[in-house]
Motif scaffolding. Structure first.
Motif, PDB file in Angstrom:
ATOM      1  N   PRO A  54       4.555  -1.282   7.122  1.00  0.00           N
ATOM      2  CA  PRO A  54       4.613  -0.610   5.823  1.00  0.00           C
ATOM      3  C   PRO A  54       6.044  -0.293   5.390  1.00  0.00           C
ATOM      4  CG  PRO A  54       2.966   0.420   7.234  1.00  0.00           C
ATOM      5  CD  PRO A  54       3.750  -0.521   8.091  1.00  0.00           C
ATOM      6  N   ASP A  57       8.216   4.043   1.659  1.00  0.00           N
ATOM      7  CA  ASP A  57       7.440   4.989   0.859  1.00  0.00           C
ATOM      8  C   ASP A  57       5.987   5.086   1.301  1.00  0.00           C
ATOM      9  OD1 ASP A  57       6.565   2.536  -0.044  1.00  0.00           O
ATOM     10  OD2 ASP A  57       7.192   2.828  -2.121  1.00  0.00           O
ATOM     11  N   GLU A  58       5.606   4.302   2.299  1.00  0.00           N
ATOM     12  CA  GLU A  58       4.274   4.444   2.887  1.00  0.00           C
ATOM     13  C   GLU A  58       4.361   4.950   4.323  1.00  0.00           C
ATOM     14  OE1 GLU A  58       1.825   0.969   2.459  1.00  0.00           O
ATOM     15  OE2 GLU A  58       2.591   0.549   0.446  1.00  0.00           O
ATOM     16  N   ARG A  61       1.445   6.731   6.188  1.00  0.00           N
ATOM     17  CA  ARG A  61       0.322   5.883   6.580  1.00  0.00           C
ATOM     18  C   ARG A  61       0.445   5.426   8.034  1.00  0.00           C
ATOM     19  NH1 ARG A  61       0.413  -0.118   4.176  1.00  0.00           N
ATOM     20  NH2 ARG A  61      -0.545  -1.186   5.941  1.00  0.00           N
ATOM     21  N   SER A  65      -3.145   7.688   9.064  1.00  0.00           N
ATOM     22  CA  SER A  65      -4.341   7.043   8.525  1.00  0.00           C
ATOM     23  C   SER A  65      -5.398   6.753   9.574  1.00  0.00           C
ATOM     24  CB  SER A  65      -3.954   5.730   7.830  1.00  0.00           C
ATOM     25  OG  SER A  65      -3.510   4.793   8.798  1.00  0.00           O
TER      26      SER A  65
END
Length: 280
Positions: A54, A57-58, A61, A65
């Motif tokens: 990723p 900005d992720e 996650r 997640s």
């Protein structure tokens, strides 16, 4: 990606007298251990598909997640952006030891050299926490300027430590520093107002110590100017043109990080026991 030739008495290793009177002198060990097998496998595999790692900005996650993680890998995007992921097992190390280390190691170059004797040349604080600061408060919000080799390339970098919340991490996951911590930073050149990427070391407690998951996002879309306005816009444009990092950077950084974090795990528990209880 080096931005300058280093000047002055900066050098790899220790010279006679460098460790005289240092309470941590016995922890200097210029021999690194072998690379873990999972790093060898990542190097043999080569770059993987970009969507498996990723973007910055992720970042939340990656850990929040519950989906399967791709670790010990790297990729290179069409704009030159690079993402690196690796895991380091750290037996006997607790997350709060990692926080202590990041607030301690840049006080003197010799301390920084303990960490990676084959690559670290110099470290100093550009900004420092106030007297009495401890744990994360000793490094978050501060900038460490370091000279180090990544592979064969010598560079001078500014490690600007940021609160994990700026990376989108849930502070509740890090509420107890004995159980988890996240070292997060914006990485840039020390002698030019250009930032080149981000790093995160997410550390969680295990039955035998800790596991560290490290992520780097470098070059390409991760680069930018450190200042705003027209000058900043020009710097961003220059950064995008210049920071087409060679693909070999990813594999070199994968090795560099694995070596230094594995080496740190060997001496940090004893060092912390000796110096980490209320001493800087």
């Amino acid at each position: 990606m080096s931005n300058t030739h280093l000047a002055g008495p900066r050098y790899l290793g220790m010279r006679p007298g460098d460790l005289d009177g240092k309470p941590y002198a016995r922890h200097w060990n210029p021999t690194l251990g072998p690379l873990p097998s999972h790093i060898h496998e990542a190097l043999l595999q080569g770059p993987i598909a970009g969507p498996l790692l990723p973007p910055w900005d992720e970042a939340p996650r990656i850990f929040e997640s519950g989906e399967p993680l791709v670790d010990n890998a790297y990729c290179v995007g069409p704009d030159g952006a690079q993402r690196i992921a690796l895991v380091t097992d750290m037996p006997g190390v607790s997350p709060n030891m990692i926080d202590w280390w990041f607030g301690w190691h840049s006080d003197e170059p010799q301390r920084y050299k303990l960490w990676n004797p084959h690559a670290h040349v110099h470290a100093e604080w550009r900004t420092r926490a106030g007297r009495g600061a401890a744990g994360r408060d000793r490094y978050v919000g501060q900038t460490s300027c370091v000279d180090e080799y990544v592979g064969s390339e010598l560079g001078s970098y500014a490690i600007q430590f940021r609160p994990p919340e700026e990376f989108g991490l849930d502070p509740r996951l890090l509420a107890d520093p004995a159980l988890a911590t996240a070292v997060c930073a914006r990485v840039g050149f020390a002698r030019a107002p250009i930032d080149i990427g981000y790093l995160m070391h997410y550390v969680t407690r295990t039955a035998t110590g800790s596991v560290m998951r490290s992520r780097f996002w470098l070059a390409g879309s991760n680069a930018g100017a450190r200042s705003g306005g027209p000058v900043g816009a020009l710097m961003v444009a220059a950064a995008k043109r210049v920071l087409k990092a060679p693909p070999a950077l990813s594999s070199a950084l994968l090795v560099h990080c694995s070596q230094e974090m594995s080496h740190l795990a060997i001496f940090l528990p004893a060092l912390y026991a000796e110096l980490g209880q209320g001493s800087s």
